[in-house]
Design an enzyme around this catalytic site. Structure first.
Site, PDB file in Angstrom:
ATOM      1  N   TYR A 147       5.518   2.414  16.215  1.00  0.00           N
ATOM      2  CA  TYR A 147       3.993   2.375  16.021  1.00  0.00           C
ATOM      3  C   TYR A 147       3.188   3.479  16.565  1.00  0.00           C
ATOM      4  O   TYR A 147       2.297   4.058  15.738  1.00  0.00           O
ATOM      5  CB  TYR A 147       3.614   1.072  16.606  1.00  0.00           C
ATOM      6  CG  TYR A 147       2.219   0.319  16.487  1.00  0.00           C
ATOM      7  CD1 TYR A 147       1.860   0.121  15.129  1.00  0.00           C
ATOM      8  CD2 TYR A 147       1.407   0.341  17.390  1.00  0.00           C
ATOM      9  CE1 TYR A 147       0.498  -0.523  15.020  1.00  0.00           C
ATOM     10  CE2 TYR A 147      -0.077  -0.019  17.224  1.00  0.00           C
ATOM     11  CZ  TYR A 147      -0.348  -0.514  15.972  1.00  0.00           C
ATOM     12  OH  TYR A 147      -1.655  -0.954  16.056  1.00  0.00           O
ATOM     13  N   ALA A 151      -7.826   2.194  10.513  1.00  0.00           N
ATOM     14  CA  ALA A 151      -7.628   1.493  11.729  1.00  0.00           C
ATOM     15  C   ALA A 151      -6.609   2.194  12.914  1.00  0.00           C
ATOM     16  O   ALA A 151      -5.337   2.020  12.396  1.00  0.00           O
ATOM     17  CB  ALA A 151      -7.214   0.054  11.383  1.00  0.00           C
ATOM     18  N   TYR A 193      -7.167  15.654   5.788  1.00  0.00           N
ATOM     19  CA  TYR A 193      -7.968  15.208   4.494  1.00  0.00           C
ATOM     20  C   TYR A 193      -9.471  15.518   4.696  1.00  0.00           C
ATOM     21  O   TYR A 193     -10.312  16.015   3.769  1.00  0.00           O
ATOM     22  CB  TYR A 193      -7.795  13.756   3.991  1.00  0.00           C
ATOM     23  CG  TYR A 193      -6.890  13.751   3.031  1.00  0.00           C
ATOM     24  CD1 TYR A 193      -5.239  13.841   3.346  1.00  0.00           C
ATOM     25  CD2 TYR A 193      -7.024  13.320   1.843  1.00  0.00           C
ATOM     26  CE1 TYR A 193      -4.348  13.877   2.360  1.00  0.00           C
ATOM     27  CE2 TYR A 193      -5.922  12.979   0.783  1.00  0.00           C
ATOM     28  CZ  TYR A 193      -4.470  13.418   1.043  1.00  0.00           C
ATOM     29  OH  TYR A 193      -3.879  13.323   0.190  1.00  0.00           O
ATOM     30  N   VAL A 204       0.725  -1.314  -0.007  1.00  0.00           N
ATOM     31  CA  VAL A 204       0.213  -0.133   0.058  1.00  0.00           C
ATOM     32  C   VAL A 204       0.921   1.335   0.019  1.00  0.00           C
ATOM     33  O   VAL A 204       0.332   2.385  -0.415  1.00  0.00           O
ATOM     34  CB  VAL A 204      -0.911  -0.117   1.252  1.00  0.00           C
ATOM     35  CG1 VAL A 204      -0.286   0.142   2.547  1.00  0.00           C
ATOM     36  CG2 VAL A 204      -2.078   1.287   1.021  1.00  0.00           C
ATOM     37  N   THR A 246      -7.219  -6.698  20.874  1.00  0.00           N
ATOM     38  CA  THR A 246      -8.279  -7.582  20.636  1.00  0.00           C
ATOM     39  C   THR A 246      -7.590  -9.126  20.318  1.00  0.00           C
ATOM     40  O   THR A 246      -6.443  -9.118  20.118  1.00  0.00           O
ATOM     41  CB  THR A 246      -8.931  -7.015  19.018  1.00  0.00           C
ATOM     42  OG1 THR A 246      -9.238  -5.721  19.455  1.00  0.00           O
ATOM     43  CG2 THR A 246      -9.998  -7.590  18.481  1.00  0.00           C
ATOM     44  N   SER A 266      -0.963  -2.637   8.651  1.00  0.00           N
ATOM     45  CA  SER A 266       0.454  -2.604   9.540  1.00  0.00           C
ATOM     46  C   SER A 266       0.699  -3.701  10.396  1.00  0.00           C
ATOM     47  O   SER A 266      -0.188  -4.497  10.884  1.00  0.00           O
ATOM     48  CB  SER A 266      -0.155  -1.392  10.403  1.00  0.00           C
ATOM     49  OG  SER A 266       0.794  -1.026  11.280  1.00  0.00           O
TER      50      SER A 266
END
Ligand code: UDP
Length: 334
Positions: free
Chosen positions: A145, A114, A159, A57, A175, A75
């Site tokens: 990160y 995300a 944006y 990406v 999670t 990621s």
């Protein structure tokens, strides 16, 4: 909708692909398989509403046809992964987010980022709500990160305000569930795999640090709700956006474009998780204490008041039931 999911072969991305295909949407999954895995999406290959593109990406992005949403999930996401891949982590959070935003803008699609509870760093308040700016050390190994995701949020908001892009940002807390990699280094997968292999559970530090664990199905339901909740016209009004951009007025942080915490507010210590896993797996393993990683957050718990209000979401799977399901999965694959 026709939806592009970057990182679609990862742990969360693959569950999201499955959920959206299941709800009748068309999914284009993009992944370079650095931490994503072909087996996560193997069962979707051949489905008429599913396409896989093997691609990074961070490179120039082009996708044929219309897109209604671009969801940027690519990621490295476990501390072990982003310590091993610091530059790739920074690039996918910065350059990758920029490319994905550009594609969303070109396609007039909704953009979904995300993001992560790591934007709060080692938080000085507990629980964390979205108004907290965080306590991040940009120079620490795990800062790669945290800062990449913080930049991702900043450019997404830019944006939104500058281009009027319809954006969503989810701050995802810990999670767990099926499709976590056996060796991805995160606490729940490590403990379950260690317990099943009758090896000692590696508790870092004294195990008093806390986390709040959400079962993957709950989280994906929250993500889909956030994606599909419409924006209100006031939040997208060009004059309002320009006023906010130039600091002539405060942005309305209650609107859908501001970050939303997604996670389970039940907070447990790492030692409690170890004991719970030992009980659920009925394992004879003991506990082995190891050094605490640098800058490991001491507490982490989401305040989900905003998620309850704006997307009417809260988790429903309890920790024990989730751990049992995850254990079933790991039993099959190890
Ligand atoms: N941890 C642990 N043993 C392990 C892996 C992790 O005690 O084998 C701890 C880690 O130090 C942290 C917590 O468990 O305090 C959660 O770690 P994880 O890597 O899952 O994600 P984090 O929440 O730190 O991003």
């Amino acid at each position: 909708m026709r939806v592009l999911i970057t990182g679609g072969a990862g742990f969360l991305g693959s569950h999201l692909c499955e959920a959206l295909v299941g709800e009748g949407h068309e999914v284009v999954c993009m992944d370079n398989f650095v931490t994503g895995r072909p087996e996560n999406i193997a069962h979707l290959l051949g489905h008429e509403r599913f396409t896989l593109i093997k691609y990074n990406v961070c490179d120039y992005l082009h996708v044929d046809g219309t897109l209604d949403a671009v969801m940027h999930f690519a990621s490295p996401a476990s501390p072990q992964d982003y310590l091993e891949l610091p530059i790739a982590t920074l690039k996918v959070g910065a350059i990758g987010t920029h490319k994905a935003l550009g594609l969303a803008k070109g396609k007039r699609a909704r953009f979904f980022l995300a993001s992560t509870s790591e934007v709060y760093g080692d938080p000085l308040v507990n629980p964390q709500d979205e108004s907290y700016w965080g306590n991040v050390n940009p120079l620490s190994p795990r800062g790669v990160y945290d800062e990449a995701k913080r930049f991702g949020e900043a450019i997404t908001m830019a944006y939104h305000r500058f281009h009027g892009l319809d954006t969503r940002i989810a701050r995802i807390f810990n999670t767990f569930g099926p499709r976590m990699r056996v060796n991805d280094g995160r606490v729940v997968s490590n403990f379950i795999v260690q317990a099943l292999k009758k090896k000692p559970l590696t508790v870092y530090g004294d195990g008093s640090q806390t986390r709040s664990f959400c079962y993957v199905d709950d989280l994906v339901r929250g993500i889909v709700s956030l994606l599909t909740t419409p924006s209100d016209s006031k939040a997208m009004d060009p004059q309002y956006l320009a006023d906010v951009r130039f600091g002539r007025r405060e942005g309305d942080s209650g609107n859908i474009h501001y970050p939303v915490n997604l996670g389970n507010p039940r907070e447990t210590t790492v030692l409690e998780i170890a004991k719970l896993v030992l009980r659920i797996t009925n394992s004879p393993s003991g506990i082995q204490y190891q050094p605490l990683p640098v800058d490991d957050p001491k507490v982490r718990r989401p305040d989900i008041t905003r998620a309850k209000r704006v997307i009417r979401w809260e988790p429903s799977v309890d920790l024990e039931a989730g751990l049992e399901k995850a254990t079933e999965y790991f039993r099959k694959i190890i």
